[in-house]
Design an enzyme around this catalytic site. Sequence first.
Site, PDB file in Angstrom:
ATOM      1  N   HIS A   1       0.849  -1.132  -0.008  1.00  0.00           N
ATOM      2  CA  HIS A   1       0.041   0.046   0.132  1.00  0.00           C
ATOM      3  C   HIS A   1       0.946   1.162   0.104  1.00  0.00           C
ATOM      4  O   HIS A   1       1.880   1.319   0.638  1.00  0.00           O
ATOM      5  CB  HIS A   1      -0.957  -0.087   1.156  1.00  0.00           C
ATOM      6  CG  HIS A   1      -0.382   0.235   2.621  1.00  0.00           C
ATOM      7  ND1 HIS A   1      -0.430   1.836   3.027  1.00  0.00           N
ATOM      8  CD2 HIS A   1      -0.012  -0.529   3.420  1.00  0.00           C
ATOM      9  CE1 HIS A   1       0.149   1.436   4.160  1.00  0.00           C
ATOM     10  NE2 HIS A   1       0.256   0.286   4.522  1.00  0.00           N
TER      11      HIS A   1
ATOM     12  N   ASP B   1       5.693   2.599   7.122  1.00  0.00           N
ATOM     13  CA  ASP B   1       4.364   1.981   6.590  1.00  0.00           C
ATOM     14  C   ASP B   1       3.626   3.084   5.799  1.00  0.00           C
ATOM     15  O   ASP B   1       2.962   3.885   6.190  1.00  0.00           O
ATOM     16  CB  ASP B   1       3.740   1.978   8.149  1.00  0.00           C
ATOM     17  CG  ASP B   1       2.199   1.398   7.964  1.00  0.00           C
ATOM     18  OD1 ASP B   1       2.011   0.776   7.055  1.00  0.00           O
ATOM     19  OD2 ASP B   1       1.163   1.644   8.972  1.00  0.00           O
TER      20      ASP B   1
ATOM     21  N   GLU C   1      -5.459   1.864   2.133  1.00  0.00           N
ATOM     22  CA  GLU C   1      -5.266   0.676   3.030  1.00  0.00           C
ATOM     23  C   GLU C   1      -5.474   1.158   4.430  1.00  0.00           C
ATOM     24  O   GLU C   1      -6.176   0.571   5.327  1.00  0.00           O
ATOM     25  CB  GLU C   1      -4.024   0.089   2.749  1.00  0.00           C
ATOM     26  CG  GLU C   1      -3.613  -1.236   3.472  1.00  0.00           C
ATOM     27  CD  GLU C   1      -3.393  -0.908   5.024  1.00  0.00           C
ATOM     28  OE1 GLU C   1      -2.827  -1.858   5.923  1.00  0.00           O
ATOM     29  OE2 GLU C   1      -2.789   0.330   5.383  1.00  0.00           O
ATOM     30  N   GLU C   2      -4.956   2.069   4.729  1.00  0.00           N
ATOM     31  CA  GLU C   2      -4.956   2.907   5.950  1.00  0.00           C
ATOM     32  C   GLU C   2      -6.604   3.270   6.428  1.00  0.00           C
ATOM     33  O   GLU C   2      -6.839   3.374   7.678  1.00  0.00           O
ATOM     34  CB  GLU C   2      -4.088   4.144   6.179  1.00  0.00           C
ATOM     35  CG  GLU C   2      -2.615   3.862   5.980  1.00  0.00           C
ATOM     36  CD  GLU C   2      -2.174   2.829   7.095  1.00  0.00           C
ATOM     37  OE1 GLU C   2      -2.882   2.318   8.120  1.00  0.00           O
ATOM     38  OE2 GLU C   2      -1.118   2.821   7.192  1.00  0.00           O
TER      39      GLU C   2
ATOM     40  N   ASP D   1       4.316  -5.233   3.547  1.00  0.00           N
ATOM     41  CA  ASP D   1       3.599  -4.040   4.403  1.00  0.00           C
ATOM     42  C   ASP D   1       4.561  -3.892   5.645  1.00  0.00           C
ATOM     43  O   ASP D   1       4.433  -4.560   6.402  1.00  0.00           O
ATOM     44  CB  ASP D   1       2.074  -4.393   4.876  1.00  0.00           C
ATOM     45  CG  ASP D   1       1.571  -3.269   5.260  1.00  0.00           C
ATOM     46  OD1 ASP D   1       2.111  -1.956   5.721  1.00  0.00           O
ATOM     47  OD2 ASP D   1       0.522  -3.109   5.498  1.00  0.00           O
TER      48      ASP D   1
ATOM     49  N   HIS E   1       2.560   4.589  12.916  1.00  0.00           N
ATOM     50  CA  HIS E   1       1.262   5.594  12.705  1.00  0.00           C
ATOM     51  C   HIS E   1       1.344   6.919  13.289  1.00  0.00           C
ATOM     52  O   HIS E   1       0.523   7.362  14.058  1.00  0.00           O
ATOM     53  CB  HIS E   1      -0.121   5.255  13.188  1.00  0.00           C
ATOM     54  CG  HIS E   1      -0.566   3.919  12.322  1.00  0.00           C
ATOM     55  ND1 HIS E   1      -1.636   3.456  12.380  1.00  0.00           N
ATOM     56  CD2 HIS E   1      -0.077   3.526  10.974  1.00  0.00           C
ATOM     57  CE1 HIS E   1      -2.058   2.612  11.474  1.00  0.00           C
ATOM     58  NE2 HIS E   1      -1.010   2.616  10.630  1.00  0.00           N
TER      59      HIS E   1
END
Length: 548
Positions: A274, A286, A319-320, A349, A449
Amino acid sequence: MVKVQRRWAPVGIGMAAGLLMVGVGLTPAMAVDPEDLEDRVTVAGVRAHLDALQAIATANGGNRAAGTTGYEASGQYIEQVLTAAGYKPVRHDFEATTQSIDDYSLAIDGITFTDDEDGDGAPGPLGLPMEFTPSTPVAGLTDVPLIAPAVATGCDDSEWGDVDATGQIAIVSRGVCAFSEKSAAAGRAGALAVIVYNTEAVPLAGTLGEQTPDLIPSVGILPSQGQTILAAMALGPVTADLQLQQTVSVIQTFNITADTPTGNPENTVMLGAHLDSVLEGPGINDNGSGSAAILETAVQLAASGPLTNRVRFAWWGAEELGLFGSADYVAGLVEQEETDDIVTYLNFDMIGSPNYVISVYDADESTYEAPVEVPAGSIETEDALTDYFDEIGQPWIDTAFDGRSDYDAFISAGIAASGLFTGADDVKTADEAALFGGTVGEAHDQNYHSAGDDIDNINDTALGIMIGAIAHVTAEFANDVSGIPGAVLAPVPPTPTPTPTPILAIADPELLAESGGEAETAWGAGATLLLGLGVLTLVAARRRTRIS
């Protein structure tokens, strides 16, 4: 059932002054050397792409989230690199639904909680709103009594029994059914909202999947918090205050795919990662790491010559926000009846985590029981990755085959899958540190994140190990997927038989076989004899004989 039998057969012999052998049929694809491709996909090459993604995030508000200018610029970068390497990248546009929490607070009267559930380094707020939860009334819910169902999980009307939750806030346990079912069941029992306590000692960031009229405001809390509240309720009435205001919006975004120009399309091997980040940061681990790794693999594979099997690369959007991009893409495959063309899908990922582990999706369930159905071919795909690590003496561990990334849509459609992962917010154990080094008791990626997931968040050792596996296995599958169930043998079209010359009768394999040998063996002997005289021009082609 039709069985296909292949044999070599003569189709023409002519006289010549010298010796010439000519093969007729499909020119065989050149094999890609896995070790050579592995050598050419380097950390420096991947780092160059990561630097570009970091520069894009910096220039676009600090992130590359779906629907933002940062994501658009990221997509343009991928397309430019692919085009320069000779690919023809394709955008796949789709819509994604996103939710923002505008106002949230939860308080249990008489009880104080100090847990840092949102991970911002400070206590509170209590609980986490579930994704796609409805709002409370604008004024919120104040001094509303709490109530529990007859059966703790509160999945349906039978588990609520005779309990009347009218005008109250339900508190139920995680487990047995989906969060949306718990929310709807509590709503039917009359509840104004529902609090779900986790069964694992981690914050509960649940999702309702989508907003529907039967759902009520829904929040997740820690198991310890749930038990504290239930204990207080056992002693007498407990009330709560809940304020939850949210906004749902639809964004336009896209995936990008690119196919190698050669290779059997019925044996497509697919690699995906992603491309989007979260709004909170640039998302370099990420998932810039996976995106950059397969981009550099694509660039180097383009310089490797013709392939036996087609390789397709994919960069997923949104994706998130809930795996939207890959889900939309696979839905298209299903609609167009093209799922059988994908022999296997490999997902990458987060492959550069600073406090890394080297883990492979556990398709064979040797460590973790899969909560999803594992498609045929997934074990063989996992084996290709773990065999590579074993061959180079690299320790590895399993990670759950749970569909919590973009391979979920593929396995739901029955497509084989596996992939690699260096860890997110799980805490490193002593056993993991013994295998991979790092710090016990800290998350695999302490900047998961967050704004700290920048170019300095990448561990080059982990990245180097993972891109070696990606390049090596990609080359192996580009050459041969016969070990994966569902792969098809590329057919060789029959070549028209030329008009036979008189000399053909001299070397008729059936006549030569009258001595007692097999026709093919006798033909080989006769051909060898004529070759020895230096007067044979042999043209051979594969002829298929169908036997019922």
